[in-house]
Design a protein around this motif. Structure first.
Motif, short mmCIF file in Angstrom:
data_model
loop_
_atom_site.label_atom_id
_atom_site.label_comp_id
_atom_site.label_asym_id
_atom_site.label_seq_id
_atom_site.Cartn_x
_atom_site.Cartn_y
_atom_site.Cartn_z
N ILE A 197 6.40 -5.19 -3.51
CA ILE A 197 6.47 -5.50 -4.93
C ILE A 197 5.52 -4.58 -5.68
N ALA A 198 6.07 -3.59 -6.37
CA ALA A 198 5.25 -2.65 -7.14
C ALA A 198 4.87 -3.27 -8.47
N LEU A 199 3.59 -3.24 -8.81
CA LEU A 199 3.08 -3.88 -10.02
C LEU A 199 2.91 -2.87 -11.15
N ARG A 200 3.19 -3.33 -12.36
CA ARG A 200 3.01 -2.48 -13.55
C ARG A 200 1.60 -2.69 -14.10
N GLU A 201 0.79 -1.65 -14.02
CA GLU A 201 -0.59 -1.73 -14.53
C GLU A 201 -0.66 -1.24 -15.98
N THR A 202 0.17 -0.26 -16.33
CA THR A 202 0.21 0.27 -17.70
C THR A 202 1.66 0.52 -18.09
N PRO A 203 1.97 0.58 -19.39
CA PRO A 203 3.35 0.80 -19.83
C PRO A 203 3.93 2.15 -19.39
N SER A 204 3.08 3.10 -19.04
CA SER A 204 3.56 4.43 -18.69
C SER A 204 3.98 4.57 -17.23
N GLU A 205 3.89 3.48 -16.44
CA GLU A 205 4.24 3.55 -15.02
C GLU A 205 5.70 3.94 -14.84
N SER A 206 5.98 4.67 -13.76
CA SER A 206 7.35 5.06 -13.41
C SER A 206 7.81 4.29 -12.17
N VAL A 207 9.10 3.98 -12.11
CA VAL A 207 9.65 3.28 -10.95
C VAL A 207 9.52 4.18 -9.72
N PRO A 208 8.96 3.69 -8.63
CA PRO A 208 8.77 4.53 -7.44
C PRO A 208 10.11 4.98 -6.85
N PRO A 209 10.17 6.21 -6.34
CA PRO A 209 11.37 6.67 -5.62
C PRO A 209 11.34 6.12 -4.20
N TRP A 210 11.82 4.89 -4.03
CA TRP A 210 11.64 4.18 -2.77
C TRP A 210 12.16 4.95 -1.56
N SER A 211 13.27 5.63 -1.71
CA SER A 211 13.84 6.34 -0.56
C SER A 211 12.95 7.49 -0.08
N ALA A 212 11.97 7.87 -0.87
CA ALA A 212 11.04 8.93 -0.47
C ALA A 212 9.80 8.37 0.23
N HIS A 213 9.72 7.04 0.32
CA HIS A 213 8.54 6.40 0.90
C HIS A 213 8.87 5.63 2.17
N SER A 214 7.84 5.39 2.96
CA SER A 214 7.96 4.57 4.17
C SER A 214 6.76 3.64 4.25
N ILE A 215 6.84 2.69 5.15
CA ILE A 215 5.76 1.72 5.33
C ILE A 215 5.29 1.75 6.77
N ARG A 216 3.99 1.53 6.98
CA ARG A 216 3.42 1.58 8.32
C ARG A 216 2.28 0.57 8.43
N VAL A 217 1.76 0.40 9.63
CA VAL A 217 0.63 -0.49 9.87
C VAL A 217 -0.64 0.34 9.85
N SER A 218 -1.62 -0.10 9.08
CA SER A 218 -2.92 0.57 9.02
C SER A 218 -4.01 -0.49 8.91
N GLY A 219 -4.89 -0.53 9.88
CA GLY A 219 -5.96 -1.51 9.86
C GLY A 219 -5.46 -2.94 9.90
N GLY A 220 -4.31 -3.17 10.51
CA GLY A 220 -3.73 -4.51 10.59
C GLY A 220 -2.91 -4.90 9.39
N ASN A 221 -2.82 -4.02 8.37
CA ASN A 221 -2.05 -4.30 7.16
C ASN A 221 -0.86 -3.37 7.05
N LEU A 222 0.17 -3.81 6.34
CA LEU A 222 1.31 -2.97 6.04
C LEU A 222 1.01 -2.18 4.76
N VAL A 223 1.12 -0.86 4.85
CA VAL A 223 0.80 -0.01 3.70
C VAL A 223 1.91 1.01 3.49
N VAL A 224 2.11 1.37 2.23
CA VAL A 224 3.07 2.41 1.85
C VAL A 224 2.35 3.75 1.88
N ASP A 225 3.09 4.82 2.14
CA ASP A 225 2.49 6.14 2.27
C ASP A 225 2.21 6.79 0.91
N THR A 226 1.58 6.03 0.02
CA THR A 226 1.20 6.55 -1.29
C THR A 226 0.13 5.66 -1.89
#
Length: 232
Positions: free
Chosen positions: A189-218
């Protein structure tokens, strides 16, 4: 399907019992009115004022050392009707704030909406599962939590995102091409912090485990990772 080290909610309440009683006392839910429009597509989140930016999806969590590709949640063909019978187990597993907002003021919350007999949809009980407050150092977003939620054909699975300006996120059981679909898997769930945020290009991203948490590569946007499975 869960993250290692994620604690179970003690004494989970059966889905049938909750639907029958419609009681907030069983889970300590606060009965508060919800104000905001339902959101059925990631594109709709691009409108200014929404606490939600977009939702990404992966059909399974990655194993340690592996990556799983993400895609827009609305691209899934259809929701899984088995959730109506079995309910949903929700794991709010991790939270990452965009590097450009680190240390700045900001607050968000995620609440699960519980459909219950005897209540109008706008006043369904809710479970406040996760909060982040960057204004006074309080951050409970890094403490994973797991809970069960009943699912109905009409409402699907719904969350309220945000604090002052809430946005209702509906994961549906239909097949509308613009709707967010309810399936087992990982939702970012991507959160909007400011009105200028852009929708992430999801197909360009992946998710992995880091330090026991799931994180996106950005680190370009803030997000909450939610894992969904059947409750039984």
């Amino acid at each position: 399907m869960c993250l290692s080290g994620v604690p179970h909610m003690s004494n989970p309440i059966a889905r049938r019992q909750f639907l029958k009683t419609g009681s907030s006392a069983a889970l300590g839910l606060a009965f508060t009115a919800f104000h905001g429009e339902s959101l059925f597509a990631a594109a709709a989140a691009a409108a200014g004022g929404s606490a939600l930016l977009s939702v990404g999806y992966a059909p399974m969590p990655p194993a340690t050392g592996e990556k799983v590709a993400l895609a827009p949640a609305e691209r899934t063909l259809a929701g899984d009707p088995a959730f109506i019978r079995r309910g949903a187990r929700v794991t709010v597993g991790s939270y990452t704030r965009a590097a450009k907002y680190d240390g700045k003021t900001g607050s968000y919350a995620l609440a699960a909406i519980y459909p219950a007999f005897g209540y109008q949809a706008a006043r369904y009980p809710r479970f406040q599962a996760w909060t982040f407050d960057g204004s006074n150092g309080l951050d409970s977003g890094r403490r994973p939590v797991r809970f069960n939620v009943p699912v109905t054909a009409a409402d699907g699975l719904q969350f309220a995102i945000g604090k002052a300006d809430e946005t209702r996120v509906a994961l549906t059981l239909g097949s509308d091409s613009s709707a967010l679909k309810l399936q087992r898997g990982v939702y970012v769930i991507a959160l909007r912090e400011t009105p200028s945020e852009s929708v992430p290009p999801w197909s360009a991203h992946s998710i992995r485990v880091s330090g026991g948490n799931l994180v996106v590569d950005t680190t370009t946007f803030s997000y909450i990772v939610v894992t969904l499975d059947f409750a039984d």
